[in-house]
Design a protein around this motif. Sequence first.
Motif, PDB file in Angstrom:
ATOM      1  N   ARG A  68       0.830  -1.111   0.134  1.00 19.03           N
ATOM      2  CA  ARG A  68       0.185  -0.055   0.042  1.00 19.03           C
ATOM      3  C   ARG A  68       0.692   1.459  -0.183  1.00 19.03           C
ATOM      4  O   ARG A  68       0.653   2.293  -0.590  1.00 19.03           O
ATOM      5  N   GLY A  69       2.134   1.297   0.770  1.00 17.49           N
ATOM      6  CA  GLY A  69       2.686   2.263   0.746  1.00 17.49           C
ATOM      7  C   GLY A  69       3.483   2.433  -0.677  1.00 17.49           C
ATOM      8  O   GLY A  69       3.720   3.711  -1.014  1.00 17.49           O
ATOM      9  N   LEU A  70       4.028   1.354  -1.311  1.00 14.85           N
ATOM     10  CA  LEU A  70       4.540   1.566  -2.473  1.00 14.85           C
ATOM     11  C   LEU A  70       3.756   1.966  -3.550  1.00 14.85           C
ATOM     12  O   LEU A  70       4.097   3.087  -4.305  1.00 14.85           O
ATOM     13  N   TYR A  71       2.425   1.674  -3.610  1.00 13.84           N
ATOM     14  CA  TYR A  71       1.446   2.156  -4.509  1.00 13.84           C
ATOM     15  C   TYR A  71       1.023   3.397  -4.384  1.00 13.84           C
ATOM     16  O   TYR A  71       0.667   4.370  -5.124  1.00 13.84           O
ATOM     17  N   ARG A  72       1.226   3.735  -2.784  1.00  9.54           N
ATOM     18  CA  ARG A  72       0.697   5.294  -2.681  1.00  9.54           C
ATOM     19  C   ARG A  72       1.925   6.352  -3.208  1.00  9.54           C
ATOM     20  O   ARG A  72       1.592   7.163  -3.849  1.00  9.54           O
ATOM     21  N   VAL A  73       3.007   5.662  -2.955  1.00 13.38           N
ATOM     22  CA  VAL A  73       4.223   6.538  -3.413  1.00 13.38           C
ATOM     23  C   VAL A  73       4.216   6.808  -5.099  1.00 13.38           C
ATOM     24  O   VAL A  73       4.337   7.867  -5.631  1.00 13.38           O
ATOM     25  N   ILE A  74       3.769   5.568  -5.494  1.00 16.69           N
ATOM     26  CA  ILE A  74       3.585   5.751  -7.274  1.00 16.69           C
ATOM     27  C   ILE A  74       2.407   6.522  -7.758  1.00 16.69           C
ATOM     28  O   ILE A  74       2.547   7.428  -8.573  1.00 16.69           O
ATOM     29  N   GLY A  75       1.325   5.998  -7.216  1.00 17.10           N
ATOM     30  CA  GLY A  75       0.312   7.242  -7.161  1.00 17.10           C
ATOM     31  C   GLY A  75       0.246   8.663  -7.033  1.00 17.10           C
ATOM     32  O   GLY A  75       0.048   9.409  -7.810  1.00 17.10           O
ATOM     33  N   THR A  76       0.828   8.976  -5.789  1.00 15.86           N
ATOM     34  CA  THR A  76       1.451  10.339  -5.494  1.00 15.86           C
ATOM     35  C   THR A  76       2.214  11.162  -6.502  1.00 15.86           C
ATOM     36  O   THR A  76       1.909  12.064  -6.875  1.00 15.86           O
ATOM     37  N   GLY A  77       3.298  10.234  -7.193  1.00 17.01           N
ATOM     38  CA  GLY A  77       4.214  10.606  -7.995  1.00 17.01           C
ATOM     39  C   GLY A  77       3.560  11.022  -9.275  1.00 17.01           C
ATOM     40  O   GLY A  77       3.782  11.993 -10.076  1.00 17.01           O
ATOM     41  N   LEU A  78       2.642   9.997  -9.673  1.00 18.59           N
ATOM     42  CA  LEU A  78       1.850  10.232 -11.048  1.00 18.59           C
ATOM     43  C   LEU A  78       0.872  11.553 -10.679  1.00 18.59           C
ATOM     44  O   LEU A  78       0.779  12.355 -11.746  1.00 18.59           O
ATOM     45  N   ALA A 150       4.883  21.365  -1.577  1.00 18.94           N
ATOM     46  CA  ALA A 150       4.645  21.063  -0.038  1.00 18.94           C
ATOM     47  C   ALA A 150       3.576  19.842   0.202  1.00 18.94           C
ATOM     48  O   ALA A 150       3.944  18.782   0.981  1.00 18.94           O
ATOM     49  N   ARG A 151       2.589  19.829  -0.621  1.00 19.59           N
ATOM     50  CA  ARG A 151       1.465  18.594  -0.602  1.00 19.59           C
ATOM     51  C   ARG A 151       2.236  17.205  -0.690  1.00 19.59           C
ATOM     52  O   ARG A 151       2.233  16.328  -0.152  1.00 19.59           O
ATOM     53  N   VAL A 152       3.154  17.177  -1.693  1.00 14.55           N
ATOM     54  CA  VAL A 152       3.787  16.099  -2.295  1.00 14.55           C
ATOM     55  C   VAL A 152       4.919  15.789  -1.166  1.00 14.55           C
ATOM     56  O   VAL A 152       4.898  14.464  -0.754  1.00 14.55           O
ATOM     57  N   GLU A 153       5.494  16.640  -0.466  1.00 16.86           N
ATOM     58  CA  GLU A 153       6.729  16.280   0.351  1.00 16.86           C
ATOM     59  C   GLU A 153       5.753  15.693   1.556  1.00 16.86           C
ATOM     60  O   GLU A 153       6.486  14.742   2.094  1.00 16.86           O
ATOM     61  N   CYS A 154       4.747  16.524   1.941  1.00 15.09           N
ATOM     62  CA  CYS A 154       4.040  15.939   3.044  1.00 15.09           C
ATOM     63  C   CYS A 154       3.910  14.281   3.058  1.00 15.09           C
ATOM     64  O   CYS A 154       3.899  13.551   3.929  1.00 15.09           O
ATOM     65  N   THR A 155       3.270  14.154   1.789  1.00 14.15           N
ATOM     66  CA  THR A 155       2.623  12.503   1.576  1.00 14.15           C
ATOM     67  C   THR A 155       3.908  11.708   1.477  1.00 14.15           C
ATOM     68  O   THR A 155       3.895  10.776   2.404  1.00 14.15           O
ATOM     69  N   PHE A 156       5.179  12.223   1.025  1.00  9.47           N
ATOM     70  CA  PHE A 156       6.080  11.241   1.210  1.00  9.47           C
ATOM     71  C   PHE A 156       6.879  11.065   2.536  1.00  9.47           C
ATOM     72  O   PHE A 156       7.135  10.020   3.048  1.00  9.47           O
ATOM     73  N   ILE A 157       6.738  12.178   3.238  1.00 11.87           N
ATOM     74  CA  ILE A 157       7.060  11.901   4.972  1.00 11.87           C
ATOM     75  C   ILE A 157       6.370  10.930   5.601  1.00 11.87           C
ATOM     76  O   ILE A 157       6.686  10.205   5.993  1.00 11.87           O
ATOM     77  N   GLY A 158       5.029  11.006   5.329  1.00 15.33           N
ATOM     78  CA  GLY A 158       4.033  10.097   5.882  1.00 15.33           C
ATOM     79  C   GLY A 158       4.240   8.692   5.630  1.00 15.33           C
ATOM     80  O   GLY A 158       4.450   7.748   6.694  1.00 15.33           O
ATOM     81  N   VAL A 159       4.245   8.710   4.118  1.00 16.69           N
ATOM     82  CA  VAL A 159       4.458   7.370   3.642  1.00 16.69           C
ATOM     83  C   VAL A 159       5.812   6.463   4.154  1.00 16.69           C
ATOM     84  O   VAL A 159       5.888   5.360   4.569  1.00 16.69           O
ATOM     85  N   VAL A 160       6.905   7.334   4.032  1.00 16.57           N
ATOM     86  CA  VAL A 160       8.254   6.755   4.245  1.00 16.57           C
ATOM     87  C   VAL A 160       8.066   6.161   5.858  1.00 16.57           C
ATOM     88  O   VAL A 160       8.484   5.199   6.433  1.00 16.57           O
ATOM     89  N   LEU A 161       7.562   7.106   6.835  1.00 14.04           N
ATOM     90  CA  LEU A 161       7.593   6.714   8.419  1.00 14.04           C
ATOM     91  C   LEU A 161       6.682   5.784   8.410  1.00 14.04           C
ATOM     92  O   LEU A 161       7.192   4.641   9.456  1.00 14.04           O
TER      93      LEU A 161
END
Length: 658
Positions: A68-78, A150-161
């Motif tokens: 779920r984290g992986l596909y959230r990162v992929i989806g967030t990037g796209l 900023a939105r994207v940075e926040c999403t990546f911080i949450g997903v990584v943690l």
Amino acid sequence: MKSITPLPAQLLRRIGLDRQGVLYGLQLALTAWVAFAVASFLHIPNPFWAAMPVFVVAQSTRGLAFERGLYRVIGTGLGALAGFGMIQFVASAPYLTFALLAIWVGVAGGLSHLIYGVRSYAALMAGVTAVVVVVPCLFAPENYMYLAAARVECTFIGVVLITLSSALLTPRADKARFYRALHDVSRSACHLLGSTLCGTVSEGAKQEADILEKVSQLETASVAILAGSKSAGRQRRIVNAVIVSTVGLVACSRRLHHRQPPGFDAADMLGKRLLALSADSSLAAPAALEKIRESIVLAEQTDAMLALHLNRMFTAIRSLLQDDGQAPKSFARSELPLLAPSADWGLARQTALLCGAITLASTSLAYLGGSFLGEMTALGTAMFSLILGSMIKPQLIAPFLLQGILAGSIIAIGYRLAIFPHIQSTWLVVVSLLPFMLVGGLARASLKFRFPALDANMAFLLASQAMLPAREVTAIDVVAESATIALAACIVAGGFILLPRRSDRHVHDASHRIHRDLLQLIRSNAKRPMSQDQWLARTIRQTLRLTAHIAQTRQRHNLSPAHMIAALNFGHSICRLQAQEGQWTKETRETLKSLPRELEAFSQSPDALAARLMDYATELRQREVALLLHDAATALIAGREFFSFRRNMAATGSKGTE
């Protein structure tokens, strides 16, 4: 003397928590709080966005959380890339931006019903991320790139943690238990088939229904169980082999029950072997291997398709029950039967149109209003429509979403009015949210409150606006901003509650696909070939879908598992007739010259076609062909309600209620 349960344990049980639940809730709370703290001290705008992915990505098993984290990162990037492209037109052509965003959101919503398993989460997040990137920029075009990043940075911080947290604290999926459940269903299929062949079957229809229901549930559960595994692709194909072959054995049982040809000694011996196997505690035990070999030899003397399904099922079960490292390479990739992807084109089109229209309307109205309240409403309606639209039965989750959004919005009002005005530093902002994170994390882990708690956490974080420097707002503004989020939830969730997706429509769509594939199979030729494996993969997929939906619709008195099994057997007979056509005698060819055209009437007049096939079976001297015609006729009679279901639904306008 009765033991007295300590008061804390009683309280935890009342709110749906145990020791494991408390630990999981604390993990969520602390991970979300750390994500918020990191974003706050990095001075990223709107740092509360960093805590949101934690509550969404976190799952009960490690593999599912990773995927779920992986596909959230992929989806967030796209979604971010698409959003960055769209906001280039914000200042010069805002309505073009709205249109592009609506198309993107619609496509993302549609893909959530076409992409199988956890991967569909990438499509959902691509749509949500584009919304949270583009919508705020409509009201601050001078800072659009800064806000979007900023939105994207926040999403990546949450997903990584949360991914790191899951790696350390979340348990692995209990695959052994899942494989045992598959093993037990396989044993049930062996018992049904053995009872049928021995002539001792009782309540066969009930046993068929139980097996199909369990198989449907296990196929759904496999997505979460196998997620994150290194060998997930191969394991999923082997699980599919068990599923396809188990359903195939149920169909064989029904077909052989009706056939009863003379000289059935091998079948009687096979029945006894299968009953003995169904009583074994483990089909993977060495003691069962000889019984399995004998059963397959006897099956080859009884029915070719029966032998194929038995061999595949036994081999797959034995492979799954052994350690992953020691499992034999029993199957070549080409030998594993496929299960068609769970793609629902009708629901995809409906979701795409709905999400696209809501996004276009909400962003246009918000832009015309030109206020922060409009931004919050547009954000809420677009995101909620995507989240609920991606579900097959959103009306079941919509009430929980509505409860959670209302609760989170009200709590945010209290926080902003009573606590936040007294906060003057980033440290105090971070500390002030800790109690709310703790309560939110425990509620998310609770069996009683977990569904509304997810949306309550989202609404609270969004409406809290916990960041410095703070916007200057009045008490009325605070109430109005929370109210807009609640209003968006009421509009979207209320729409799904008042206009629910009907199960009878799902039943109609799945039955239509089976009818269509049967017709394509009948018309199959050199230019448009359709193999038996291809047809079986597609039909079993629709059978599992029908099994899941029939129990939730008033149309269930028209259909039953026995009817779906009849459709499988009718298709099997057609496949075998086509495969043997090269061996037909001249007399058989002359007698059956009109058969392809007559078979196309299977849904218009199944009884008349069955009578005609019985006549052919009586006339023919070629026994193998006569037997297949007899099987097809029997299947038509057994499934007459299913074969005429689509026509009857069309005649009544496909109307039905939950």
